[in-house]
Design an enzyme around this catalytic site. Sequence first.
Site, PDB file in Angstrom:
ATOM      1  N   LYS A 101     -53.246  -9.662   2.071  1.00  0.00           N
ATOM      2  CA  LYS A 101     -52.258  -9.639   0.988  1.00  0.00           C
ATOM      3  C   LYS A 101     -51.606  -8.266   0.892  1.00  0.00           C
ATOM      4  O   LYS A 101     -50.378  -8.144   0.879  1.00  0.00           O
ATOM      5  CB  LYS A 101     -52.915  -9.992  -0.344  1.00  0.00           C
ATOM      6  CG  LYS A 101     -51.913 -10.092  -1.496  1.00  0.00           C
ATOM      7  CD  LYS A 101     -52.593 -10.274  -2.825  1.00  0.00           C
ATOM      8  CE  LYS A 101     -53.017  -8.935  -3.395  1.00  0.00           C
ATOM      9  NZ  LYS A 101     -53.460  -9.015  -4.800  1.00  0.00           N
ATOM     10  N   ASP A 134     -50.741 -13.875  -3.876  1.00  0.00           N
ATOM     11  CA  ASP A 134     -51.472 -13.369  -5.038  1.00  0.00           C
ATOM     12  C   ASP A 134     -51.806 -14.523  -5.970  1.00  0.00           C
ATOM     13  O   ASP A 134     -51.601 -15.698  -5.624  1.00  0.00           O
ATOM     14  CB  ASP A 134     -50.676 -12.267  -5.752  1.00  0.00           C
ATOM     15  CG  ASP A 134     -49.466 -12.811  -6.512  1.00  0.00           C
ATOM     16  OD1 ASP A 134     -49.112 -14.008  -6.316  1.00  0.00           O
ATOM     17  OD2 ASP A 134     -48.877 -12.057  -7.296  1.00  0.00           O
TER      18      ASP A 134
END
Length: 314
Positions: A178, A196
Amino acid sequence: MKKAVRKTVKKAAKKAAKKATTAVKKNVSEDPAAKAPKSEAAKPPKSAAKPPRNESRTALVRRARRINRELAEVYPYAHPELDFESPFQLILATVLSAQTTDLRVNQTTPALFAKYPTPEDLAAANPEEVEEILRPTGFFRAKTKSVIGLSKALVEEFDGEVPGRLEDLVKLPGVGRKTAFVVLGNAFGRPGITVDTHFQRLVRRWQWTDEKDPDKIEAAVGALFPKSEWTMLSHHVIFHGRRICHARKPACGACPIAPLCPAYGEGETDPEKAKKLLKYEKGGFPGQRLKPPQAYLDAGGIPAPPLGAPQGTP
C-alpha cells in the site's frame, strides 16, 4: 327422514366452520406481526442491498468504469491527502499515517521535515527527539523506530534516495504494498492501486469483488481497469469514501453514483439529511492538507489548520 339428514348436515357444517375460525384465530395469535401495534405491523421490512442480478463480467467492467468516470467528474481535484515535496517526505508521511488521520500527520510532519530534511539527517537522529515530534500521531515510539530504520536503509542500500521500483520499496522497514503504491503513483508517476480501508469498503459495497485480503482486492480491481487509470482510480474511491460513502452512515441521498450502487439504502437516503453527513469540502469543512493543490482550493476546498490551531467549521 330427509328433515333429520338436513339437520345433521347443517349441524356438521356449523361445527366445521367453528373449528376453522378457531384455527385462524390461533394462527393469528402466534404471528408476531399480529401482536404488534397496528402502526408497527404496517411498517415494510428494511430492504437489504441486493447484488446486480446475473451481472456478467462484461457488465461488471462497464459498471465499474462508469462509476470511476462519474467520480472523476465529482472529484476532478482528487489528490493524495498527505503534504509532501519529495519522495522522501511522502514515504515518511505514508508510514506515519498508520492508525491516525492524514490531517494529524500533515500537522506533525512540518517540524519533522524541517529538522531532518534528508535520510542522512534522520538516520543519525536522537530517537527521543524524534519521539517528541511524532507524539501527536500516536504509537510514536514504534513510528520513531520505523522512520529512523527506514532512513538508515535508504542511506545504506540506496545512497539516500527513495527507490522507484516496487520490489525495492517493499524491502524497506515499515513499507508494504500500500505504501509502495502511494509513493510510486504520486512521487514517480507509476500506476498503482492503494488499497486502504476506504478503498476496501467501497469496492465491496459496489460488488467489484468480495475478496478481503488487500493483495487479492488489488488484483481483482486492477483487472477491471486499464493500468494507466489505477492511481487516479485510487484517489477517486478514497475521496468518495472519506466524503460521502462513510463506514457507519453513508450519505446515500447525496451520492452521485446511487443509481449504480447495489448497496444504496444502507445509509441515509433523505437528500436533506444526507447533505448534513458530507465531510471536508463537500460539507464546507477544512480538508486534511495544510498545503493542498490549487485545483482543490479552486473547487472550494479549505486548507487544514496547523497543529494546535482551532478546527474550522462551516
